[in-house]
Design an enzyme around this catalytic site. Sequence first.
Site, PDB file in Angstrom:
ATOM      1  N   HIS A 237       0.726  -1.211   0.060  1.00  0.00           N
ATOM      2  CA  HIS A 237      -0.138  -0.059  -0.026  1.00  0.00           C
ATOM      3  C   HIS A 237       0.893   1.128  -0.079  1.00  0.00           C
ATOM      4  O   HIS A 237       1.867   1.174   0.782  1.00  0.00           O
ATOM      5  CB  HIS A 237      -0.766   0.192   1.201  1.00  0.00           C
ATOM      6  CG  HIS A 237      -1.834   1.382   1.496  1.00  0.00           C
ATOM      7  ND1 HIS A 237      -2.876   1.752   0.534  1.00  0.00           N
ATOM      8  CD2 HIS A 237      -1.813   2.371   2.277  1.00  0.00           C
ATOM      9  CE1 HIS A 237      -3.434   2.676   0.915  1.00  0.00           C
ATOM     10  NE2 HIS A 237      -2.713   3.126   1.978  1.00  0.00           N
ATOM     11  N   ASN A 238       0.453   2.249  -0.680  1.00  0.00           N
ATOM     12  CA  ASN A 238       1.306   3.486  -0.862  1.00  0.00           C
ATOM     13  C   ASN A 238       2.685   3.256  -0.959  1.00  0.00           C
ATOM     14  O   ASN A 238       3.817   3.642  -0.546  1.00  0.00           O
ATOM     15  CB  ASN A 238       1.240   4.287   0.525  1.00  0.00           C
ATOM     16  CG  ASN A 238      -0.300   4.861   0.507  1.00  0.00           C
ATOM     17  OD1 ASN A 238      -0.976   4.894  -0.438  1.00  0.00           O
ATOM     18  ND2 ASN A 238      -0.606   5.670   1.754  1.00  0.00           N
TER      19      ASN A 238
ATOM     20  N   ASP B 159      -0.061   6.186  -7.041  1.00  0.00           N
ATOM     21  CA  ASP B 159      -1.246   7.078  -6.385  1.00  0.00           C
ATOM     22  C   ASP B 159      -0.981   8.382  -7.563  1.00  0.00           C
ATOM     23  O   ASP B 159      -0.026   9.027  -7.272  1.00  0.00           O
ATOM     24  CB  ASP B 159      -1.037   7.510  -5.054  1.00  0.00           C
ATOM     25  CG  ASP B 159      -2.188   8.114  -4.472  1.00  0.00           C
ATOM     26  OD1 ASP B 159      -3.124   8.534  -5.292  1.00  0.00           O
ATOM     27  OD2 ASP B 159      -2.143   8.149  -3.305  1.00  0.00           O
TER      28      ASP B 159
ATOM     29  N   HIS C  92       1.309  11.044  -2.041  1.00  0.00           N
ATOM     30  CA  HIS C  92       0.068  11.203  -1.314  1.00  0.00           C
ATOM     31  C   HIS C  92      -0.683  12.322  -1.549  1.00  0.00           C
ATOM     32  O   HIS C  92      -0.370  13.571  -0.631  1.00  0.00           O
ATOM     33  CB  HIS C  92       0.255  10.646   0.078  1.00  0.00           C
ATOM     34  CG  HIS C  92      -0.828  10.020   0.772  1.00  0.00           C
ATOM     35  ND1 HIS C  92      -1.294   8.828   0.559  1.00  0.00           N
ATOM     36  CD2 HIS C  92      -1.515  10.371   2.031  1.00  0.00           C
ATOM     37  CE1 HIS C  92      -2.361   8.530   1.251  1.00  0.00           C
ATOM     38  NE2 HIS C  92      -2.533   9.543   2.057  1.00  0.00           N
TER      39      HIS C  92
ATOM     40  N   GLU D 179      -4.653   4.181  -8.674  1.00  0.00           N
ATOM     41  CA  GLU D 179      -5.245   4.939  -7.784  1.00  0.00           C
ATOM     42  C   GLU D 179      -5.219   6.462  -8.669  1.00  0.00           C
ATOM     43  O   GLU D 179      -4.362   7.294  -8.569  1.00  0.00           O
ATOM     44  CB  GLU D 179      -4.822   5.411  -6.344  1.00  0.00           C
ATOM     45  CG  GLU D 179      -6.224   6.133  -5.843  1.00  0.00           C
ATOM     46  CD  GLU D 179      -5.823   6.404  -4.351  1.00  0.00           C
ATOM     47  OE1 GLU D 179      -6.230   7.428  -3.766  1.00  0.00           O
ATOM     48  OE2 GLU D 179      -5.486   5.334  -3.513  1.00  0.00           O
TER      49      GLU D 179
ATOM     50  N   GLU E  26       1.076   0.019  -5.375  1.00  0.00           N
ATOM     51  CA  GLU E  26       0.170   1.031  -5.696  1.00  0.00           C
ATOM     52  C   GLU E  26       0.819   2.133  -6.416  1.00  0.00           C
ATOM     53  O   GLU E  26       1.941   2.560  -5.808  1.00  0.00           O
ATOM     54  CB  GLU E  26      -0.416   1.226  -4.315  1.00  0.00           C
ATOM     55  CG  GLU E  26      -1.630   2.373  -4.441  1.00  0.00           C
ATOM     56  CD  GLU E  26      -2.224   2.711  -3.184  1.00  0.00           C
ATOM     57  OE1 GLU E  26      -3.531   2.928  -3.284  1.00  0.00           O
ATOM     58  OE2 GLU E  26      -1.771   2.454  -2.188  1.00  0.00           O
TER      59      GLU E  26
END
Length: 787
Positions: free
Chosen positions: A356-357, A388, A401, A435, A386
């Site tokens: 994640h991230n 983003d 982020h 994302e 991931e």
Amino acid sequence: MLCGSWRSRGRQPEEPLVPAQVATPVGHPSPPASQDASTKRPGLRALKKMGLSEDEDVRAMLRGSRLCKIRSRTWQKERLYRLQEDGMSVWFQRRIPRAPSQHIFFVQHIEAIREGHQSEGLRHFGGAFEPARCLTIAFKGHRKNLDLVAPTAEEAQRWVRGLAKLRARLEAMSQRERLDQYPPGDTHTWIHSYLHRADSNQDSQMSFKEIKNLLRMVNVDMNDMYAYRLFKECDHSKNERLEGPEIEEFLRRLLKRPELEEIFHRYSGEDRVLSAPELLEFLEDQGEREATLAHAQQLIHTYELNETAKQHELMTLDGFMMYLLSPEGAALDPAHTRVFQDMDQPLAHYFVSSSHNTYLTDSQIGGPSSTEAYVRAFAQGCRCVELDCWEGPGGEPVIYHGHTLTSKILFRDVIQAVREHAFTVSPYPVILSLENHCGLEQQAAMARHLHTILGDMLVTQTLDSQNPEELPSPERLKGRILVKGKKSEDSRILSDREEEDEEEDEEEGAGAIEQRRRAKQISPELSALAVYCCATRLRTLRPAPVPPQPCHVSSLSERQAKKLSREAGNSFVRHNVRHLTRVYPLGLRMNSANYSPQEMWNSGCQLVALNFQTPGYEMDLNAGRFLVNGQCGYVLKPACLRQPNTTFDPECPGPPRTTLTVQVLTAQQLPKLNAEKPNSIVDPLVRIEIHGVPADCARKETNYVLNNGFNPRWGQTLQFQLRVPELALVRFVVEDYDVTSPNDFVGQFTLPLSSLKQGYRHIHLLSKDGASLSPATLFVHICIRGS
């Protein structure tokens, strides 16, 4: 000078091997000095045993080099780096003197050596230096990369080649060679640096006071009376000093393993050697079902050091100890360290190591973003990362982020890192979880970068001509990269964050919810790349008249996944038989803390995403889950999570059917938590944790042993009843007991119960960030019985 440096003030008298041309500043901790002739220079002997003592590259590294360390455009400092004579560590200079332990890194902790501008740091800050002079040392765990520039291309190549040879030789050394290098009757090289530091007047003799200092350094607070008695027994010269062979005898007696001797003598009988049939009897008692006389003979030939004993197919105590300390004697089943599972089942039938991230190296509020975070994740076997994605300047999308102070990196740089590093550890497919917060134009730019940089690696259409009934297998997708994203047939794009926001805002007014659900377009170029991983909302678990396509992937927050697991257990399990489900941490975890992945695995969720940059028991569980099957990042789910009509519910698992009994016997050479405080000795205890379905979760611990991290003994038995052993992870933890505050972490090792070997086994401990704590081990006896 190559770059910023300091003024040297001459060589220190304690540094016998510092070359005249590379002086060390006054007050700076010197590298561990070589031993004099009385100790036969075991380090050089070690290199000779490795076949590298005459290698020109290694010899140049022994002499040392002044290399420029690059941290930023303005922080570029020259430092002295030199290989130590043990061939296993490199000493380096610091401008500000630090503790001796902070002036060394170990060859075994190196993850990779890259030439040229092959790191984010050198790409950004090393432009003034020609690539041929540049190299990057990447470390395992969370240690930062070491970006270096050599004075010449040839000197850079000497370090690149030399480190590569040392790493290859260390990895290729058999256990026989390792012990042959440091025989049991010899003083082990790891202790020579302590000997040198404890010998306060450097006279190669050890007074009792110096021996006591040595014992504290190696983490043992021995009773003065016992220590002095052992000292006097070894002082054959009767001069209140130990030297040469006397020191070796003291250490040999200190390093004795009486518990291993007792086991050995139980099987060897009066002649104190094991014949092949006697060794076979031991193996059968260990639970080695496939053991044969030929296998016992092979173990003797592999681990026995005494040539005469070997010729007569006999094993001595030294050979027996060597076998038990080898990978074959460890708790982890050696057969499970390679890919051993069926890799031809649909993707949904596997747990997949997921991040994640991924771009973050610290917290999600103000931490830096880096392509190196992707490289490190891939090095740990991660298969789902991931991205983003946000609008960036100049038409170039960036990754960070959103709406925080985290730094930004270019989308195309991340895709380049994916191309270069995705398959260095595992050949099985990588999933890019997008994302997407970009407009149509930069979405098209994302699609263009994916096509241009990844080329044939990128999956752009189904492997079969028609829509499949099930997802393809990891085997069919070897070397391929999948994109997880939204299809343009749906009028809006749904990001993971938006899905989380919906749950957070259930009590808000309709206007606020509608604003969050505002329509967004998705470019056809990017939409076309969501082939097998089409992001969709999980609206219901009830059977539909037309079942959803197997390519539909749902993303759930940890809160949503836990709710489904507890309230719709079997329905959620059945959904995950056919479809991929990704679970991610709540956005409220501002410090990038993790959640326990076990509850999600219990329901068959495949893509359980964690913050890889945050160490803790959660990442220990993740590492333990994916430790097996060649650490390829894919682990086949148990049968109860793969059958279409399964009745399994993790909340109602049925009665206990397996008993795990662990006798915790001893530990060896536990690390000091404060290596720079001589009087700091650990009071170790051992805790064993079971992580599985809720009814199986348990933890039990031993008493603590006062002031002994060197060879503590427990002899305590811990027992557990298990209902779903195929899902259980076993975590062995060592802590330093503290009566007034929480215990301090010392080391741990986690593995699946199904990969745990029975019998007498060594547990090789790992640090908080997953690095080896060798030679620290636990010695246990394990028994697993089905009801």
